[in-house]
Design a protein around this motif. Structure first.
Motif, PDB file in Angstrom:
ATOM      1  N   GLU A 193      10.458   0.132   4.592  1.00  0.00           N
ATOM      2  CA  GLU A 193       9.367  -0.048   5.548  1.00  0.00           C
ATOM      3  C   GLU A 193       9.228  -1.514   5.951  1.00  0.00           C
ATOM      4  O   GLU A 193       8.936  -1.823   7.109  1.00  0.00           O
ATOM      5  CB  GLU A 193       8.060   0.476   4.948  1.00  0.00           C
ATOM      6  N   GLN A 194       9.440  -2.429   4.996  1.00  0.00           N
ATOM      7  CA  GLN A 194       9.379  -3.845   5.326  1.00  0.00           C
ATOM      8  C   GLN A 194      10.569  -4.255   6.186  1.00  0.00           C
ATOM      9  O   GLN A 194      10.437  -5.106   7.082  1.00  0.00           O
ATOM     10  CB  GLN A 194       9.340  -4.685   4.050  1.00  0.00           C
ATOM     11  N   CYS A 195      11.720  -3.647   5.947  1.00  0.00           N
ATOM     12  CA  CYS A 195      12.890  -3.914   6.797  1.00  0.00           C
ATOM     13  C   CYS A 195      12.639  -3.454   8.227  1.00  0.00           C
ATOM     14  O   CYS A 195      13.086  -4.093   9.181  1.00  0.00           O
ATOM     15  CB  CYS A 195      14.125  -3.220   6.226  1.00  0.00           C
ATOM     16  N   ARG A 196      11.924  -2.353   8.383  1.00  0.00           N
ATOM     17  CA  ARG A 196      11.570  -1.903   9.728  1.00  0.00           C
ATOM     18  C   ARG A 196      10.566  -2.847  10.379  1.00  0.00           C
ATOM     19  O   ARG A 196      10.635  -3.125  11.578  1.00  0.00           O
ATOM     20  CB  ARG A 196      10.978  -0.484   9.674  1.00  0.00           C
ATOM     21  N   ASN A 197       9.615  -3.337   9.588  1.00  0.00           N
ATOM     22  CA  ASN A 197       8.586  -4.222  10.130  1.00  0.00           C
ATOM     23  C   ASN A 197       9.135  -5.595  10.499  1.00  0.00           C
ATOM     24  O   ASN A 197       8.689  -6.200  11.483  1.00  0.00           O
ATOM     25  CB  ASN A 197       7.443  -4.397   9.116  1.00  0.00           C
ATOM     26  N   ASP A 198      10.059  -6.098   9.704  1.00  0.00           N
ATOM     27  CA  ASP A 198      10.581  -7.454   9.905  1.00  0.00           C
ATOM     28  C   ASP A 198      12.082  -7.477   9.644  1.00  0.00           C
ATOM     29  O   ASP A 198      12.543  -8.059   8.658  1.00  0.00           O
ATOM     30  CB  ASP A 198       9.854  -8.432   8.974  1.00  0.00           C
ATOM     31  N   GLU A 261       7.636  -7.352  -5.849  1.00  0.00           N
ATOM     32  CA  GLU A 261       7.982  -7.575  -4.443  1.00  0.00           C
ATOM     33  C   GLU A 261       7.774  -6.332  -3.584  1.00  0.00           C
ATOM     34  O   GLU A 261       7.768  -6.411  -2.346  1.00  0.00           O
ATOM     35  CB  GLU A 261       9.434  -8.053  -4.313  1.00  0.00           C
ATOM     36  N   ILE A 262       7.619  -5.170  -4.209  1.00  0.00           N
ATOM     37  CA  ILE A 262       7.349  -3.937  -3.463  1.00  0.00           C
ATOM     38  C   ILE A 262       5.877  -3.900  -3.074  1.00  0.00           C
ATOM     39  O   ILE A 262       4.992  -4.054  -3.924  1.00  0.00           O
ATOM     40  CB  ILE A 262       7.719  -2.705  -4.300  1.00  0.00           C
ATOM     41  N   ASP A 263       5.609  -3.695  -1.802  1.00  0.00           N
ATOM     42  CA  ASP A 263       4.248  -3.658  -1.284  1.00  0.00           C
ATOM     43  C   ASP A 263       3.745  -2.216  -1.291  1.00  0.00           C
ATOM     44  O   ASP A 263       4.169  -1.408  -0.466  1.00  0.00           O
ATOM     45  CB  ASP A 263       4.225  -4.225   0.141  1.00  0.00           C
ATOM     46  N   PRO A 264       2.822  -1.856  -2.207  1.00  0.00           N
ATOM     47  CA  PRO A 264       2.375  -0.459  -2.286  1.00  0.00           C
ATOM     48  C   PRO A 264       1.605  -0.006  -1.051  1.00  0.00           C
ATOM     49  O   PRO A 264       1.515   1.199  -0.790  1.00  0.00           O
ATOM     50  CB  PRO A 264       1.488  -0.446  -3.534  1.00  0.00           C
ATOM     51  N   SER A 265       1.068  -0.952  -0.276  1.00  0.00           N
ATOM     52  CA  SER A 265       0.310  -0.550   0.909  1.00  0.00           C
ATOM     53  C   SER A 265       1.204   0.072   1.969  1.00  0.00           C
ATOM     54  O   SER A 265       0.708   0.749   2.883  1.00  0.00           O
ATOM     55  CB  SER A 265      -0.426  -1.754   1.503  1.00  0.00           C
ATOM     56  N   LEU A 266       2.521  -0.136   1.862  1.00  0.00           N
ATOM     57  CA  LEU A 266       3.467   0.437   2.825  1.00  0.00           C
ATOM     58  C   LEU A 266       3.903   1.840   2.436  1.00  0.00           C
ATOM     59  O   LEU A 266       4.603   2.499   3.209  1.00  0.00           O
ATOM     60  CB  LEU A 266       4.699  -0.471   2.955  1.00  0.00           C
ATOM     61  N   TRP A 267       3.487   2.305   1.267  1.00  0.00           N
ATOM     62  CA  TRP A 267       3.911   3.611   0.763  1.00  0.00           C
ATOM     63  C   TRP A 267       2.689   4.523   0.568  1.00  0.00           C
ATOM     64  O   TRP A 267       1.897   4.311  -0.359  1.00  0.00           O
ATOM     65  CB  TRP A 267       4.632   3.472  -0.558  1.00  0.00           C
ATOM     66  N   PRO A 268       2.534   5.538   1.400  1.00  0.00           N
ATOM     67  CA  PRO A 268       1.435   6.501   1.184  1.00  0.00           C
ATOM     68  C   PRO A 268       1.476   7.144  -0.189  1.00  0.00           C
ATOM     69  O   PRO A 268       0.424   7.531  -0.726  1.00  0.00           O
ATOM     70  CB  PRO A 268       1.658   7.528   2.286  1.00  0.00           C
ATOM     71  N   SER A 269       2.654   7.250  -0.788  1.00  0.00           N
ATOM     72  CA  SER A 269       2.759   7.862  -2.116  1.00  0.00           C
ATOM     73  C   SER A 269       1.996   7.068  -3.176  1.00  0.00           C
ATOM     74  O   SER A 269       1.692   7.610  -4.248  1.00  0.00           O
ATOM     75  CB  SER A 269       4.227   7.982  -2.537  1.00  0.00           C
ATOM     76  N   CYS A 270       1.713   5.802  -2.902  1.00  0.00           N
ATOM     77  CA  CYS A 270       1.022   4.964  -3.884  1.00  0.00           C
ATOM     78  C   CYS A 270      -0.497   5.120  -3.830  1.00  0.00           C
ATOM     79  O   CYS A 270      -1.203   4.614  -4.699  1.00  0.00           O
ATOM     80  CB  CYS A 270       1.371   3.489  -3.661  1.00  0.00           C
ATOM     81  N   LYS A 271      -0.981   5.789  -2.811  1.00  0.00           N
ATOM     82  CA  LYS A 271      -2.426   5.944  -2.669  1.00  0.00           C
ATOM     83  C   LYS A 271      -2.999   6.714  -3.855  1.00  0.00           C
ATOM     84  O   LYS A 271      -2.517   7.780  -4.213  1.00  0.00           O
ATOM     85  CB  LYS A 271      -2.748   6.685  -1.367  1.00  0.00           C
ATOM     86  N   GLY A 272      -3.986   6.136  -4.467  1.00  0.00           N
ATOM     87  CA  GLY A 272      -4.632   6.797  -5.598  1.00  0.00           C
ATOM     88  C   GLY A 272      -4.048   6.450  -6.951  1.00  0.00           C
ATOM     89  O   GLY A 272      -4.583   6.887  -7.981  1.00  0.00           O
ATOM     90  N   LEU A 273      -2.972   5.668  -6.984  1.00  0.00           N
ATOM     91  CA  LEU A 273      -2.427   5.259  -8.276  1.00  0.00           C
ATOM     92  C   LEU A 273      -3.379   4.288  -8.960  1.00  0.00           C
ATOM     93  O   LEU A 273      -4.013   3.458  -8.324  1.00  0.00           O
ATOM     94  CB  LEU A 273      -1.059   4.578  -8.096  1.00  0.00           C
ATOM     95  N   ASP A 274      -3.453   4.382 -10.292  1.00  0.00           N
ATOM     96  CA  ASP A 274      -4.291   3.456 -11.044  1.00  0.00           C
ATOM     97  C   ASP A 274      -3.645   2.069 -11.064  1.00  0.00           C
ATOM     98  O   ASP A 274      -2.440   1.951 -11.103  1.00  0.00           O
ATOM     99  CB  ASP A 274      -4.488   3.968 -12.481  1.00  0.00           C
TER     100      ASP A 274
END
Length: 274
Positions: A193-198, A261-274
């Motif tokens: 997703e970051q490669c797509r963004n930049d 270095e992985i941005d969790p905000s770019l991954w919907p799968s991370c939503k709700g993780l503790d």
């Protein structure tokens, strides 16, 4: 190096949905006088359906990267060694697929290398100094794209297809297995997703990691992303997504801790993780 228009045509062919043969070529490329035959300088190992064809094509378009004519991006060299012995001659044969002029770099990108548990050790034996490249995509998005791809090639709705799809998204487990054989500074983890963004910024980071100067790639190559799979996309019900995320939550939580270095905000799968 091929002309930019040739790269664009090659990328379109790679992304056309045609099925690549998985057999290793019968013979290595010819070696002109004065050329070097050595282990690859870089090897991409994953992840399937995460833009690896796109990213390999960008790296391969660099004027100092040699890509032998008619050799596909994915060698799949180590696939068969799950039930075959592997020795020095096998390592040397792998190296023979990477002839290049002095000063040039060479490599390949086979996405299943980080999935198959036996491959990292063999890759280390064959290419001990290689830079290892990984692109990761939102685990559930990758799962849906991968299952769509696999269902078109196997019996529809076969449980082993979806089970294998889940296993391919357990990124942290796969990366830890790689790090049993390669130093952390030999591994670059990119985020699709970051490669797509930049794309320019992430390509610059990739080239620097591999040991190449920055350059201006053919503009058409910057516009592509993950391979487009033909046919109806696998779209599971919400309960399947919830079960998938719950199944991978532990792996995903540890992945984010190990690789900040992985941005969790770019991954919907991370939503709700503790």
């Amino acid at each position: 190096m091929r002309p930019p228009q040739d790269f664009a045509r090659a990328l379109r062919r790679r992304m056309s949905g045609s099925r690549w043969p998985r057999d290793v070529p019968a013979s290595a490329p010819a070696v002109p006088p004065g050329w070097v035959v050595a282990p690859p300088d870089f090897v991409g190992v994953g992840a399937q359906k995460a833009g690896t064809t796109w990213w390999y094509s960008l790296v391969a378009s660099h004027p100092r990267v040699h890509e032998p004519p008619n050799r596909r991006k994915e060698l799949h060299y180590f696939d068969r060694f799950w039930d075959q012995t592997f020795g020095p001659a096998d390592a040397r044969r792998y190296q023979s697929f990477f002839p290049r002029p002095p000063g040039d770099l060479a490599g390949e990108w086979t996405p299943r290398y980080m999935v198959d548990f036996w491959t990292p050790a063999l890759l280390r034996e064959s290419a001990p100094d290689a830079k290892v490249l990984v692109i990761l995509r939102d685990p559930f998005d990758r799962f849906c794209s991968g299952v769509t791809h696999d269902l078109q090639r196997r019996a529809p709705h076969h449980p082993i297809v979806t089970e294998l799809g889940v296993r391919k998204s357990t990124y942290r487990q796969q990366l830890r297995r790689l790090l049993n054989h390669f130093d952390r500074d030999a591994l670059l983890v990119l985020q699709y997703e970051q490669c797509r963004n930049d794309p320019r910024g992430e390509l610059r980071r990739t080239l620097d990691f591999v040991g190449l100067d920055d350059f201006e790639p053919p503009p058409a190559l910057l516009q592509y992303g993950a391979n487009v799979t033909r046919g109806r996309r696998y779209e599971p019900e919400a309960r399947i997504r919830e079960a998938f995320v719950a199944t991978l939550s532990g792996d995903l939580t540890r992945l984010l801790a190990d690789f900040p270095e992985i941005d969790p905000s770019l991954w919907p799968s991370c939503k709700g993780l503790d």
